[in-house]
Scaffold this motif. Structure first.
Motif, PDB file in Angstrom:
ATOM      1  N   UNK A  82       0.841  -1.201   0.000  1.00 56.40           N
ATOM      2  CA  UNK A  82       0.000   0.000   0.000  1.00 56.40           C
ATOM      3  C   UNK A  82       0.877   1.254   0.000  1.00 56.40           C
ATOM      4  N   UNK A  83       1.957   1.207   0.784  1.00 55.74           N
ATOM      5  CA  UNK A  83       2.876   2.351   0.842  1.00 55.74           C
ATOM      6  C   UNK A  83       3.554   2.572  -0.509  1.00 55.74           C
ATOM      7  N   UNK A  84       3.932   1.491  -1.183  1.00 46.34           N
ATOM      8  CA  UNK A  84       4.553   1.607  -2.507  1.00 46.34           C
ATOM      9  C   UNK A  84       3.603   2.288  -3.487  1.00 46.34           C
ATOM     10  N   UNK A  85       2.338   1.870  -3.477  1.00 44.23           N
ATOM     11  CA  UNK A  85       1.348   2.468  -4.374  1.00 44.23           C
ATOM     12  C   UNK A  85       1.180   3.958  -4.090  1.00 44.23           C
ATOM     13  N   UNK A  86       1.138   4.308  -2.811  1.00 47.32           N
ATOM     14  CA  UNK A  86       0.991   5.721  -2.440  1.00 47.32           C
ATOM     15  C   UNK A  86       2.213   6.530  -2.852  1.00 47.32           C
ATOM     16  N   UNK A  87       3.397   5.970  -2.671  1.00 44.76           N
ATOM     17  CA  UNK A  87       4.627   6.669  -3.062  1.00 44.76           C
ATOM     18  C   UNK A  87       4.701   6.836  -4.578  1.00 44.76           C
ATOM     19  N   UNK A  88       4.264   5.830  -5.312  1.00 46.51           N
ATOM     20  CA  UNK A  88       4.259   5.941  -6.776  1.00 46.51           C
ATOM     21  C   UNK A  88       3.314   7.044  -7.239  1.00 46.51           C
ATOM     22  N   UNK A  89       2.141   7.131  -6.596  1.00 42.40           N
ATOM     23  CA  UNK A  89       1.191   8.193  -6.948  1.00 42.40           C
ATOM     24  C   UNK A  89       1.779   9.569  -6.650  1.00 42.40           C
ATOM     25  N   UNK A  90       2.442   9.685  -5.523  1.00 39.40           N
ATOM     26  CA  UNK A  90       3.083  10.965  -5.165  1.00 39.40           C
ATOM     27  C   UNK A  90       4.211  11.281  -6.140  1.00 39.40           C
ATOM     28  N   UNK A  91       4.985  10.284  -6.511  1.00 37.12           N
ATOM     29  CA  UNK A  91       6.094  10.495  -7.423  1.00 37.12           C
ATOM     30  C   UNK A  91       5.607  10.978  -8.791  1.00 37.12           C
ATOM     31  N   UNK A  92       4.466  10.455  -9.236  1.00 36.87           N
ATOM     32  CA  UNK A  92       3.887  10.903 -10.505  1.00 36.87           C
ATOM     33  C   UNK A  92       3.529  12.383 -10.440  1.00 36.87           C
ATOM     34  N   UNK A  93       2.970  12.808  -9.333  1.00 36.92           N
ATOM     35  CA  UNK A  93       2.584  14.213  -9.175  1.00 36.92           C
ATOM     36  C   UNK A  93       3.821  15.114  -9.068  1.00 36.92           C
ATOM     37  N   UNK A  94       4.853  14.633  -8.412  1.00 36.00           N
ATOM     38  CA  UNK A  94       6.089  15.421  -8.311  1.00 36.00           C
ATOM     39  C   UNK A  94       6.751  15.533  -9.687  1.00 36.00           C
ATOM     40  N   UNK A  95       6.705  14.459 -10.472  1.00 35.85           N
ATOM     41  CA  UNK A  95       7.262  14.493 -11.830  1.00 35.85           C
ATOM     42  C   UNK A  95       6.499  15.484 -12.702  1.00 35.85           C
ATOM     43  N   UNK A  96       5.177  15.543 -12.530  1.00 36.92           N
ATOM     44  CA  UNK A  96       4.381  16.523 -13.275  1.00 36.92           C
ATOM     45  C   UNK A  96       4.746  17.947 -12.850  1.00 36.92           C
ATOM     46  N   UNK A  97       4.997  18.130 -11.572  1.00 48.09           N
ATOM     47  CA  UNK A  97       5.447  19.435 -11.078  1.00 48.09           C
ATOM     48  C   UNK A  97       6.778  19.810 -11.723  1.00 48.09           C
ATOM     49  N   UNK A  98       7.696  18.853 -11.838  1.00 52.81           N
ATOM     50  CA  UNK A  98       8.990  19.114 -12.462  1.00 52.81           C
ATOM     51  C   UNK A  98       8.819  19.548 -13.916  1.00 52.81           C
ATOM     52  N   UNK A  99       7.899  18.909 -14.629  1.00 52.56           N
ATOM     53  CA  UNK A  99       7.661  19.249 -16.036  1.00 52.56           C
ATOM     54  C   UNK A  99       7.108  20.661 -16.180  1.00 52.56           C
ATOM     55  N   UNK A 100       6.097  20.995 -15.394  1.00 53.80           N
ATOM     56  CA  UNK A 100       5.491  22.328 -15.482  1.00 53.80           C
ATOM     57  C   UNK A 100       6.464  23.421 -15.058  1.00 53.80           C
TER      58      UNK A 100
END
Length: 464
Positions: free
Chosen positions: A42-60
């Motif tokens: 469950x923690x891995x899934x949550x971290x992956x979701x957060x990482x996706x959002x941080x990557x989107x922040x990096x792109x913008x």
């Protein structure tokens, strides 16, 4: 190989239930491992979701750091006959022009009866000479040959120009259409080469060889109302004029009166610039909201009726807390002594980052260059932080995810080992209880034999 037994056959014991209860006790360590593995997944899934959002922040944020991203302009046309679009390199400017002519492609009609039997045509366009010889006399056949000659850039179709009379075939002519532009005019000769009769003369204005439509360039006159002695004109083989102004492409659809010319106005596109900053702030808010929602404690009621407070998935995780603080600081810390709030990037008392559009517009109107530089500096800080966290190779979040995935894998191996161990233990218990039943069965048989032997002994009466 597992033993097979029948519950209570001799002993009367429910050996299956007994073994299951023993196995439940034996498997307690494996149950703990399974719960730990599930929580880690469950923690891995949550971290992956957060990482996706941080990557989107990096792109913008990275987009907002590029100078070309701020080179936003828009163009408006005063005439419905003229449309325009901007690209990189556009600058604030104004241009007035009239549309004097539209680009046209040449259209001509050819009578194949003048080209011999079977007909032979030689078509010349732009230095390309192509001789076409049909096997039959039909216009559709010649049209097909012309359409296959891609180097000519001419399309052909058979057009019926007369009705059938007395059972005869209706009369057809070959209609040829070229691409727009004066340079794309074409000529058609009867027979092989250009020595034969000229069936189409692109320069002719009268007579049978005159094109139905002459090839023409589109033409515009710049600043027609200025009264210049020598008008400034531009021409184009199409109805599109590229780079009339830097980074501005114009398309014309109709002529305009000389006294009512089209006016193009290129201005800064404040909407696109505002969106650059709002996208960064929006991505920051998404990341912070994700962390907050995964950290927030929940309250439930225990079996004894008392309230139980449980921490969120990210509670107590110092790395996630540090990431949230770093993102918040990167977006809200001053730049050269100036607060980001001056350009609309606000930090409220709850730690949320918001965007004030009115404040940004005011800052752009007062100091566009300074506002741009400040926004780019903030975006650079955010981009660097987001990149270092979400990088697919050595990002801090990425490494944390890999570590948790490794833990899940190790726990899975331990659980599999426990499966084998428990299976062996169950088999051993089944053999033990099966052997017990066999032993008890033998003892019972011996007891029954002894009882029967004793019953068969003679009875002695002591009184006699």
């Amino acid at each position: 190989m597992s033993s097979i037994g029948i519950d209570g056959l001799v002993s009367g014991l429910d050996t299956t239930a007994l073994i299951n209860n023993l196995m439940q006790i034996e498997s307690a360590p494996q149950t703990l491992l399974k719960n730990k593995s599930a929580n880690a997944s469950i923690l891995v899934t949550a971290l992956q979701a957060l990482n996706t959002k941080v990557a989107s922040l990096a792109t913008n944020a990275a987009k907002a750091t590029k100078v070309e991203s701020w080179d936003g302009h828009k163009v408006a046309s005063s005439s419905t006959a003229v449309t325009a679009r901007v690209s990189a390199g556009a600058t604030v400017s104004t241009l007035e022009f009239s549309v004097d002519n539209l680009a046209k492609g040449q259209v001509a009609m050819v009578d194949l009866a003048q080209a011999g039997t079977p007909p032979v045509l030689t078509v010349v366009r732009g230095g390309v000479v192509k001789t076409l010889e049909a096997k039959g006399n039909s216009a559709p056949e010649m049209a097909e040959l012309i359409n296959k000659a891609a180097e000519l850039g001419i399309s052909a179709v058979a057009v019926r120009v007369g009705n059938a009379v007395g059972g005869a075939e209706p009369e057809y002519r070959l209609q040829l259409s070229g691409v727009t532009g004066e340079a794309n005019a074409f000529e058609v000769y009867a027979g092989m080469g250009t020595a034969g009769a000229r069936l189409v003369d692109s320069a002719a204005t009268t007579g049978a060889t005159k094109p139905l439509v002459k090839a023409a360039d589109a033409k515009i006159t710049l600043w027609p109302t200025s009264g210049a002695a020598i008008p400034l004109t531009l021409s184009s083989a199409t109805n599109t004029f590229a780079d009339v102004l830097p980074g501005v492409t114009v398309s014309v659809a109709a002529k305009t009166p000389a006294d009512a010319p089209a006016v193009l106005t290129v201005t800064p596109d404040n909407d696109s610039m505002r969106k650059l900053v709002s996208d960064v702030v929006g991505s920051v808010s998404v990341v912070l909201s994700e962390i907050t929602s995964r950290t927030a404690a929940t309250t439930s009621t225990g079996s004894d009726g008392r309230s139980v407070v449980s921490g969120g998935l990210f509670s107590g995780d110092s790395a996630i807390r540090f990431l949230a603080d770093s993102v918040r600081s990167a977006a809200s810390m001053p730049v050269s002594g100036r607060s980001p709030s001056e350009i609309g990037i606000m930090l409220d008392r709850s730690g949320a980052i918001t965007f004030d559009q009115a404040a940004f517009d005011k800052a752009m109107a007062a100091d566009p260059d300074g506002t741009q530089q400040m926004a780019m500096a903030i975006a650079q800080r955010v981009a660097d932080l987001a990149k270092s966290s979400s990088d697919s190779i050595d990002g801090t979040l990425t490494l944390k995810i890999k570590s948790q995935e490794g833990m899940v894998s190790d726990l899975g191996k331990q659980i599999e080992e426990w499966d084998r161990r428990l299976a062996q233990r169950r088999e051993g218990l089944q053999r033990t209880y099966s052997a017990l039943e066999v032993t008890l069965s033998g003892l019972q048989s011996q007891s029954n034999w002894l009882t029967s032997q004793l019953a068969g002994l003679p009875t002695w009466n002591s009184n006699k």
